[in-house]
Design a protein around this motif. Structure first.
Motif, PDB file in Angstrom:
ATOM      1  N   GLY A 108      -3.339  -3.648   2.097  1.00 39.73           N
ATOM      2  CA  GLY A 108      -3.029  -2.909   3.199  1.00 39.73           C
ATOM      3  C   GLY A 108      -2.549  -1.491   3.142  1.00 39.73           C
ATOM      4  N   ILE A 109      -3.518  -1.050   2.241  1.00 43.15           N
ATOM      5  CA  ILE A 109      -2.962   0.466   1.782  1.00 43.15           C
ATOM      6  C   ILE A 109      -3.959   1.391   2.556  1.00 43.15           C
TER       7      ILE A 109
ATOM      8  N   ALA B 251       0.374  -2.109  -6.092  1.00 46.22           N
ATOM      9  CA  ALA B 251       0.820  -1.619  -4.640  1.00 46.22           C
ATOM     10  C   ALA B 251       2.175  -2.126  -4.589  1.00 46.22           C
TER      11      ALA B 251
ATOM     12  N   CYS C 272       3.752  -0.280   0.972  1.00 52.31           N
ATOM     13  CA  CYS C 272       2.165   0.162   0.943  1.00 52.31           C
ATOM     14  C   CYS C 272       2.188   1.486   0.172  1.00 52.31           C
TER      15      CYS C 272
END
Length: 407
Positions: free
Chosen positions: A52-53, A117, A121
């Protein structure tokens, strides 16, 4: 290229996998360090997307669309705050780029950088080639490297401890069922000597219907059984290529081109292992195509340089779907008159494989692909794969530490 690394990629993967931490690996080149630029390889792009970065597919080209991600660099001497830039240049078709700002002060060319991660994030970049930082990893001595004396190395396990997690569901229930049939010998079907028989019999004894789907066998837990004395290579999952983007459009076509006639029971068959380590006797081998994020089955035949493709994301999804939680059951085997008998002895319970490691393990040849294609005497073609396999000794590169039960 990971092959240029100055530290064992397998050892680095093993450290993070044993702690249940998703990781992506980068090895900067001398040119990249000098120009402050690195290619965002396919495994790195997938890792950033799944965490989700960042999604490079949605990023326009140009410096004006560059993304900066808060980052911590970890070396043996400490933790340093910086930022990682993610962008697609207007040149070279916008090939994704990544750079950790200030990296040249904390890493050298060919060092192994492990990307992790955080829940917020952000990125953690761990220089796994930093001597003494990662437990269990030997780093080659560099006479030109800077020595930092009288400074204790940070505790990497303690730093990453908040990321460790386990997941458990109905394992005790399934374990009780298996223990109920353990401790005694069970007869297989007369005439059946295939490796599948040990698993078929176990499912029958447990009252589990034969599973031809991609879903796990028992309430979310996959059940894999094997002979204790048989090959240590273990099937992870079966996945046919994406025929829509492949040169060959079916298993039958692969059989026609690369198959052989050796068995009177079949008109033609192809039973072989395909690896990234080099061409097999049929000329088939695997390769990663980073730009397209695909696994390629290639060949040394000039007319078939590219045989078939798999989308890497589809392979990772297949792995996670099949092995979110798995019981690997081993059995002793004896030959009786006309049939085999089995006694189930051990269960290895694993959870949550590191899908981010899949591209790397394919590139290293640790995970291979088996073809089991045949055309019977009536002309019908069947394919029991392709089967993606890994050796038991390499489980710790893909699975966090499991629990071993004696039955």
């Amino acid at each position: 290229m990971l092959s240029a690394a100055d530290t064992s990629i397998q050892d680095v993967l093993r450290y993070f996998t044993q702690r249940g931490i998703e990781v992506a690996l980068l090895v900067p080149t001398a040119t990249g360090m000098r120009k402050s630029i690195m290619d965002a390889t396919a495994p790195v792009r997938l890792f950033l997307k799944e965490a989700g970065i960042h999604d490079f597919d949605k990023q326009p080209q140009g410096q004006g669309h560059k993304r900066l991600v808060p980052t911590s660099i970890i070396t043996c001497s400490g933790i340093y705050r910086t930022a990682t830039s993610l962008y697609r240049p207007v040149t070279k078709q916008g090939d994704p780029r990544i750079w950790v700002q200030g990296l040249s002060g904390y890493a050298d060319p060919r060092n192994v950088l492990a990307l992790v991660a955080t829940a917020d994030c952000e990125l953690i970049v761990i220089n796994a080639s930093s001597p003494g930082l990662v437990p269990g990893i030997r780093v080659a001595e560099d006479k030109n490297a800077l020595e930092i004396r009288d400074t204790p190395c940070i505790d990497l396990d303690a730093t990453l401890a908040p990321m460790l997690h386990w997941h458990n569901e109905v394992a005790e229930e399934l374990l009780a069922l298996i223990r109920g049939i353990a401790g005694r010998w069970h007869n297989g079907k007369p005439g059946e000597k295939r490796d599948l028989e040990v698993g078929r019999l176990l499912e029958e004894l447990l009252g589990i219907k034969a599973n031809s789907s991609k879903a796990p066998d028992y309430k979310g837990i996959e059940l894999k059984a094997s002979r204790r004395t048989r090959s240590t290579r273990q099937t992870l999952f079966a996945k046919v290529p994406d025929w829509s983007i492949s040169h060959c459009k079916s298993s039958a076509e692969i059989l026609d081109v690369f198959g052989y006639e050796r068995n009177m029971k079949y008109l033609r068959q192809l039973r072989c292992t395909v690896s990234a380590k080099g061409p097999n006797s049929q000329g088939l081998f695997l390769a990663l195509e980073g730009a397209s994020n695909r696994l390629l089955e290639a060949s040394s035949l000039p007319s078939y340089p590219k045989v078939a493709y798999w989308e890497m994301e589809a392979l990772q999804k297949a792995l996670l779907t099949k092995h979110r939680e798995t019981f690997w059951v081993s059995a002793a085997c004896k030959q009786a008159t006309g049939y085999q008998i089995f006694k189930y002895e051990h269960v290895l319970h694993t959870r949550a494989p590191m899908a981010s490691a899949l591209p790397t393990l394919l590139e290293l040849g640790t995970i291979t692909v088996d073809h089991l294609i045949a055309r019977d005497l009536n002309g019908r073609v069947s394919e029991r794969g392709p089967l993606f396999k890994i050796g038991r000794k390499d489980f710790d590169l893909l699975f966090p530490p499991g629990t071993l039960y004696s039955l």
